[in-house]
Design a protein around this motif. Structure first.
Motif, PDB file in Angstrom:
ATOM      1  N   ARG A   1     -27.996  -3.924  -1.288  1.00  0.00           N
ATOM      2  CA  ARG A   1     -29.038  -4.702  -1.977  1.00  0.00           C
ATOM      3  C   ARG A   1     -28.504  -5.289  -3.280  1.00  0.00           C
ATOM      4  O   ARG A   1     -28.848  -6.417  -3.634  1.00  0.00           O
ATOM      5  CB  ARG A   1     -30.277  -3.839  -2.222  1.00  0.00           C
ATOM      6  CG  ARG A   1     -31.057  -3.608  -0.946  1.00  0.00           C
ATOM      7  CD  ARG A   1     -32.322  -2.828  -1.162  1.00  0.00           C
ATOM      8  NE  ARG A   1     -33.053  -2.694   0.104  1.00  0.00           N
ATOM      9  CZ  ARG A   1     -33.899  -1.732   0.367  1.00  0.00           C
ATOM     10  NH1 ARG A   1     -34.158  -0.806  -0.549  1.00  0.00           N
ATOM     11  NH2 ARG A   1     -34.510  -1.681   1.538  1.00  0.00           N
TER      12      ARG A   1
ATOM     13  N   VAL B   1     -27.491   1.484   1.344  1.00  0.00           N
ATOM     14  CA  VAL B   1     -28.565   0.483   1.233  1.00  0.00           C
ATOM     15  C   VAL B   1     -28.624  -0.077  -0.183  1.00  0.00           C
ATOM     16  O   VAL B   1     -28.693  -1.290  -0.388  1.00  0.00           O
ATOM     17  CB  VAL B   1     -29.936   1.080   1.644  1.00  0.00           C
ATOM     18  CG1 VAL B   1     -31.081   0.162   1.245  1.00  0.00           C
ATOM     19  CG2 VAL B   1     -29.969   1.359   3.136  1.00  0.00           C
TER      20      VAL B   1
ATOM     21  N   ASP C   1     -28.873   5.907   2.087  1.00  0.00           N
ATOM     22  CA  ASP C   1     -29.631   5.358   0.963  1.00  0.00           C
ATOM     23  C   ASP C   1     -28.698   4.746  -0.082  1.00  0.00           C
ATOM     24  O   ASP C   1     -28.995   3.689  -0.641  1.00  0.00           O
ATOM     25  CB  ASP C   1     -30.499   6.439   0.314  1.00  0.00           C
ATOM     26  CG  ASP C   1     -31.678   6.845   1.182  1.00  0.00           C
ATOM     27  OD1 ASP C   1     -32.083   6.047   2.055  1.00  0.00           O
ATOM     28  OD2 ASP C   1     -32.192   7.961   0.994  1.00  0.00           O
TER      29      ASP C   1
ATOM     30  N   ASP D   1     -30.585  -8.368   2.132  1.00  0.00           N
ATOM     31  CA  ASP D   1     -31.964  -7.916   2.324  1.00  0.00           C
ATOM     32  C   ASP D   1     -31.994  -7.069   3.594  1.00  0.00           C
ATOM     33  O   ASP D   1     -32.077  -7.601   4.704  1.00  0.00           O
ATOM     34  CB  ASP D   1     -32.896  -9.122   2.455  1.00  0.00           C
ATOM     35  CG  ASP D   1     -34.350  -8.713   2.583  1.00  0.00           C
ATOM     36  OD1 ASP D   1     -34.706  -7.608   2.117  1.00  0.00           O
ATOM     37  OD2 ASP D   1     -35.124  -9.494   3.163  1.00  0.00           O
ATOM     38  N   ILE D   2     -31.908  -5.735   3.437  1.00  0.00           N
ATOM     39  CA  ILE D   2     -31.774  -4.851   4.589  1.00  0.00           C
ATOM     40  C   ILE D   2     -32.672  -3.626   4.449  1.00  0.00           C
ATOM     41  O   ILE D   2     -33.205  -3.350   3.388  1.00  0.00           O
ATOM     42  CB  ILE D   2     -30.298  -4.389   4.778  1.00  0.00           C
ATOM     43  CG1 ILE D   2     -29.648  -3.936   3.452  1.00  0.00           C
ATOM     44  CG2 ILE D   2     -29.455  -5.492   5.332  1.00  0.00           C
ATOM     45  CD1 ILE D   2     -29.852  -2.544   3.153  1.00  0.00           C
ATOM     46  N   THR D   3     -32.800  -2.919   5.564  1.00  0.00           N
ATOM     47  CA  THR D   3     -33.564  -1.673   5.576  1.00  0.00           C
ATOM     48  C   THR D   3     -32.645  -0.529   5.979  1.00  0.00           C
ATOM     49  O   THR D   3     -31.543  -0.751   6.486  1.00  0.00           O
ATOM     50  CB  THR D   3     -34.720  -1.745   6.588  1.00  0.00           C
ATOM     51  OG1 THR D   3     -34.166  -1.860   7.900  1.00  0.00           O
ATOM     52  CG2 THR D   3     -35.654  -2.919   6.295  1.00  0.00           C
ATOM     53  N   GLN D   4     -33.111   0.673   5.796  1.00  0.00           N
ATOM     54  CA  GLN D   4     -32.338   1.853   6.182  1.00  0.00           C
ATOM     55  C   GLN D   4     -32.120   1.861   7.694  1.00  0.00           C
ATOM     56  O   GLN D   4     -31.059   2.246   8.174  1.00  0.00           O
ATOM     57  CB  GLN D   4     -33.058   3.123   5.712  1.00  0.00           C
ATOM     58  CG  GLN D   4     -32.271   4.403   5.915  1.00  0.00           C
ATOM     59  CD  GLN D   4     -32.431   4.981   7.317  1.00  0.00           C
ATOM     60  OE1 GLN D   4     -33.452   4.815   7.958  1.00  0.00           O
ATOM     61  NE2 GLN D   4     -31.397   5.661   7.782  1.00  0.00           N
ATOM     62  N   ALA D   5     -33.089   1.401   8.472  1.00  0.00           N
ATOM     63  CA  ALA D   5     -32.944   1.359   9.928  1.00  0.00           C
ATOM     64  C   ALA D   5     -31.821   0.408  10.346  1.00  0.00           C
ATOM     65  O   ALA D   5     -31.051   0.706  11.265  1.00  0.00           O
ATOM     66  CB  ALA D   5     -34.260   0.937  10.577  1.00  0.00           C
ATOM     67  N   THR D   6     -31.714  -0.711   9.645  1.00  0.00           N
ATOM     68  CA  THR D   6     -30.636  -1.663   9.925  1.00  0.00           C
ATOM     69  C   THR D   6     -29.282  -1.028   9.643  1.00  0.00           C
ATOM     70  O   THR D   6     -28.343  -1.152  10.432  1.00  0.00           O
ATOM     71  CB  THR D   6     -30.809  -2.938   9.071  1.00  0.00           C
ATOM     72  OG1 THR D   6     -32.073  -3.530   9.381  1.00  0.00           O
ATOM     73  CG2 THR D   6     -29.696  -3.938   9.344  1.00  0.00           C
TER      74      THR D   6
END
Length: 152
Positions: free
Chosen positions: A30, A26, A23, A35-40
């Motif tokens: 950001r 991430v 987190d 522009d990303i997600t935790q899964a990425t």
């Protein structure tokens, strides 16, 4: 942005900060306009082979690059190296690498993985890495080797 650029930024962040959680990583990415997600991030951590180690400074766990002298440099690291390095030039007993902005720290860490003959040390600024060799000949040979490896 391209995966290799994002992964280069991840390496730069973990080499300059103590990042404890995905987190936190991430949030930092950001802030850097990714522009990303935790899964990425989870996939990137796996692809880069990052591990968590105990920090000597804070006593907390942080992400780090696997430091293993036996480990070969993966194609992923070479790809990041190619994306971030602009030029490689010998200068007396030094090799000077110019990188894209803010990537010198990550590239300096990757230099260690190359196991270049005769390296006395490496120093990184914001967009410059200096690799120190005992002789001019060592520096010239290593600069040629790195240039050939990454195709500059």
């Amino acid at each position: 942005m391209a995966r290799s650029v994002r992964q280069s930024k991840i390496l730069e962040l973990i080499s300059t900060r103590e990042i404890e959680t995905q987190d936190e990583l991430v949030a930092l990415l950001r802030e850097a306009k990714f522009d990303i997600t935790q899964a990425t991030i989870s996939r990137d951590i796996k692809e880069l082979g990052l591990i968590k180690i105990l920090s000597a400074d804070s006593g907390k766990y942080k992400y780090a690059i696997v430091e293993n002298g036996e480990q070969a440099v993966s194609n992923k690291y070479i790809s990041i190296f190619k994306e971030a390095v602009i030029s490689i030039r010998p200068a007396q007993n030094l090799v000077v690498l110019k990188t894209i902005k803010s990537m010198a720290g990550a590239i300096c860490g990757l230099i260690d993985k190359l196991n270049l003959d005769g390296v006395l040390g490496a120093v990184a600024g914001d967009d410059t890495v200096m690799i120190i060799f005992p002789t001019s000949l060592n520096a010239e040979e290593s600069a040629k080797s790195i240039n050939k490896m990454i195709g500059i």
